[in-house]
Design a protein around this motif. Sequence first.
Motif, PDB file in Angstrom:
ATOM      1  N   UNK A 114       0.679  -1.154   0.068  1.00 58.15           N
ATOM      2  CA  UNK A 114       0.137  -0.046  -0.210  1.00 58.15           C
ATOM      3  C   UNK A 114       1.126   1.265  -0.009  1.00 58.15           C
ATOM      4  N   UNK A 115       1.957   1.246   0.792  1.00 60.88           N
ATOM      5  CA  UNK A 115       2.965   2.235   0.732  1.00 60.88           C
ATOM      6  C   UNK A 115       3.489   2.406  -0.650  1.00 60.88           C
ATOM      7  N   UNK A 116       3.962   1.589  -1.247  1.00 65.32           N
ATOM      8  CA  UNK A 116       4.498   1.696  -2.647  1.00 65.32           C
ATOM      9  C   UNK A 116       3.606   2.269  -3.582  1.00 65.32           C
ATOM     10  N   UNK A 117       2.174   1.607  -3.449  1.00 63.52           N
ATOM     11  CA  UNK A 117       1.077   1.968  -4.177  1.00 63.52           C
ATOM     12  C   UNK A 117       0.907   3.559  -3.945  1.00 63.52           C
ATOM     13  N   UNK A 118       0.693   4.016  -2.808  1.00 63.23           N
ATOM     14  CA  UNK A 118       0.142   5.291  -2.447  1.00 63.23           C
ATOM     15  C   UNK A 118       1.196   6.252  -2.877  1.00 63.23           C
ATOM     16  N   UNK A 119       2.514   5.795  -2.722  1.00 69.77           N
ATOM     17  CA  UNK A 119       3.559   6.885  -3.254  1.00 69.77           C
ATOM     18  C   UNK A 119       4.055   6.638  -4.564  1.00 69.77           C
ATOM     19  N   UNK A 120       3.221   5.904  -5.370  1.00 68.66           N
ATOM     20  CA  UNK A 120       3.714   5.856  -6.681  1.00 68.66           C
ATOM     21  C   UNK A 120       5.160   5.362  -6.909  1.00 68.66           C
ATOM     22  N   UNK A 121       5.533   4.126  -6.009  1.00 64.96           N
ATOM     23  CA  UNK A 121       6.846   3.490  -5.839  1.00 64.96           C
ATOM     24  C   UNK A 121       6.720   2.073  -6.421  1.00 64.96           C
ATOM     25  N   UNK A 122       5.796   1.783  -6.846  1.00 64.16           N
ATOM     26  CA  UNK A 122       5.411   0.246  -6.919  1.00 64.16           C
ATOM     27  C   UNK A 122       6.396  -0.191  -8.313  1.00 64.16           C
TER      28      UNK A 122
END
Length: 663
Positions: free
Chosen positions: A195-203
């Motif tokens: 979720x952190x990666x998705x929220x911060x566009x880091x996926x």
Amino acid sequence: MATTQATPGGARVQVQKVGTFLSNMVMPNIGAFIAWGLITALFIEKGWLNRGGSGGLAPDSWVAEIGGWGDFADGGIVGPMITYLLPLLIGYTGGKMMYAASPMRGGVVGAIATMGVIAGTDIPMFMGAMIMGPLGGWSMRHIDALWDTKIKPGFEMLVNNFAAGIWGAVLATFGFFVMSPIVTWIANRLEDGIDVLVTNNLLPFTSIIIEPAKVLFLNNALNHGVLTPLGSTEALENGKSVLFLLEANPGAGLGLLLAYSMFGKGLAKASAPGAAIIHFFGGIHEIYFPFVLMKPKLILAMIAGGMTQIFINVIFNSGLRAPAAPGSIIAVYAQTPSNSFIGVTLSVIGGAAATFVVAALLLKTDRSDDPEDQLVAATASMEAMKGKSSSVSGALLDGGRGTADHQGAIRSIVFACDAGMGSSAMGASVLRKKVHSAGFTDVTVVNQAISNLTDTYDLVVTHQDLTDRARQQTGSALHVSVDDFMSSPRYDEIVELLARTNADPAAAPSAAAAEPGPPTGLLARESIVLDALAESRDDAITRAGDLLVSAGAVDASYVAAMLDRETSVSTYMGNGLAIPHGTNEAKPSIRRSAISFVRYTDPLDWNGKPARFVIGIAGAGDDHLTLLRRIAEVFVDADQVARLEAAQSAAQVLEVLDVVQPA
């Protein structure tokens, strides 16, 4: 052709072994995942046949009629399948893998243990199944060893059943109260990380880890061990998940192989187009791994492509409803919901384009004078001109480590890969055709997962990065390392090796050559019994085994192995014939190949089938296969069976078996 010396396995080998073990729990159950994915794709609220929310494929006239299918999917089958069926199948498979001597027993205890961890949480418990299933099989195996051979005859079934039930209950309780909270906590932390990666566009940055891990043959473990469980949870809530596309998207691999097709050299350039087709449409991603390993800097191209395709999927909010297995474009589209087709398509195109550009630049500007690369190119050119492979070129590529000093005939070859599917199946198919076309039809060529290898093969073929792992389980075999699954010269050199080891050098093998008769001593007159009185199946197996023991072909322990084999797989062949034989684990009990023959006056009950002929088998090698083929031909010929029924002496039995000509 590279043969390798034994080398200690490093950390990478151990990681690969763990990854292979995890993926091997999932791979046999892919069919269940596909069934779940199809039901999900068709019938959930946003499915292809429903129009709720996003539009479906069904005409308006169907909507009223299929409305009930949404209830069938959402509440009736999709949830229970992912909550119970899939984890239980994984747990059962894991238990079987850890208890080779009694796989069904290990599987049952593994499934019971898995049920405990499933009941203790409200999320799909794939990770819990991968822990509790193997734990159940492993612990049951060690518990059984405590009283092995100490139980009084007649009480074995009672003790075994109660032991499995009691220990299964203990493990289920442990799973519910202890493992379930632990695995739930781990799953929640992983989900938070995603979720952190998705929220911060880091996926997209996960490609920095995923792409190098894939080319080290950890692709199955990554996909089925980590991404599939997390993606399944997300898909159950949202109807789709981008996590299913992080590893399975074939775009980046396609771009690499296209770059090699245009800017590569030698064998790599020649084999890349065919590899691209197999990768993109067949879903065998392993086929491009050697191309990266050949030039490690190309991992930058794969990371660039991977990041691009993930970024596009994030921008378009696209994903799959279920895992795409294998990772072919066909499987990907089969699991793509209608509102994700544009995003998924653009991600494949974008990933391929990004990888192609970076890989082309690296290959085009590569000015290194790599002797190995030059040698590959020179070898390809020379073999193209000659129209065949060269044993000299093989020795050059091998660094002078040939196989000319190998002693003894080669009768069994296995092509092994990470999961026993995909690349190994392809390599085995190519090699088998070449071996049999050269006249060596008695040489078996199969494919197998490295984790399932046993030290019963004469020659093992693996990718060069997997050879160390294969050696750990097949130390007595000759090992051949290849760096390209499409590299036919390596396979041609194996055929040349067979010509040196399996035949008189003065006589070239021919597919049309007459097959030799069975070696003497395989079926002795003393091992033939006529007109035995009907008895139980187990008594018949024991009689056939005792004849092998009396002939000096096996140890007494082999008879018990014959009985064990029958409990798992029936050896009844039809037409009144049963061929009991021992398990693979009983191979050391065989002193030489032999066969026993028992004819009964009246048919006996063999698992509900009438068996009048019982032929016991002990095969140390392949020298008994000729006689077995003749026996098979006899029992599909009613006239020959009638002659066996009328035979009055052992000599007449041998005569009947001997008159059948090989195909």
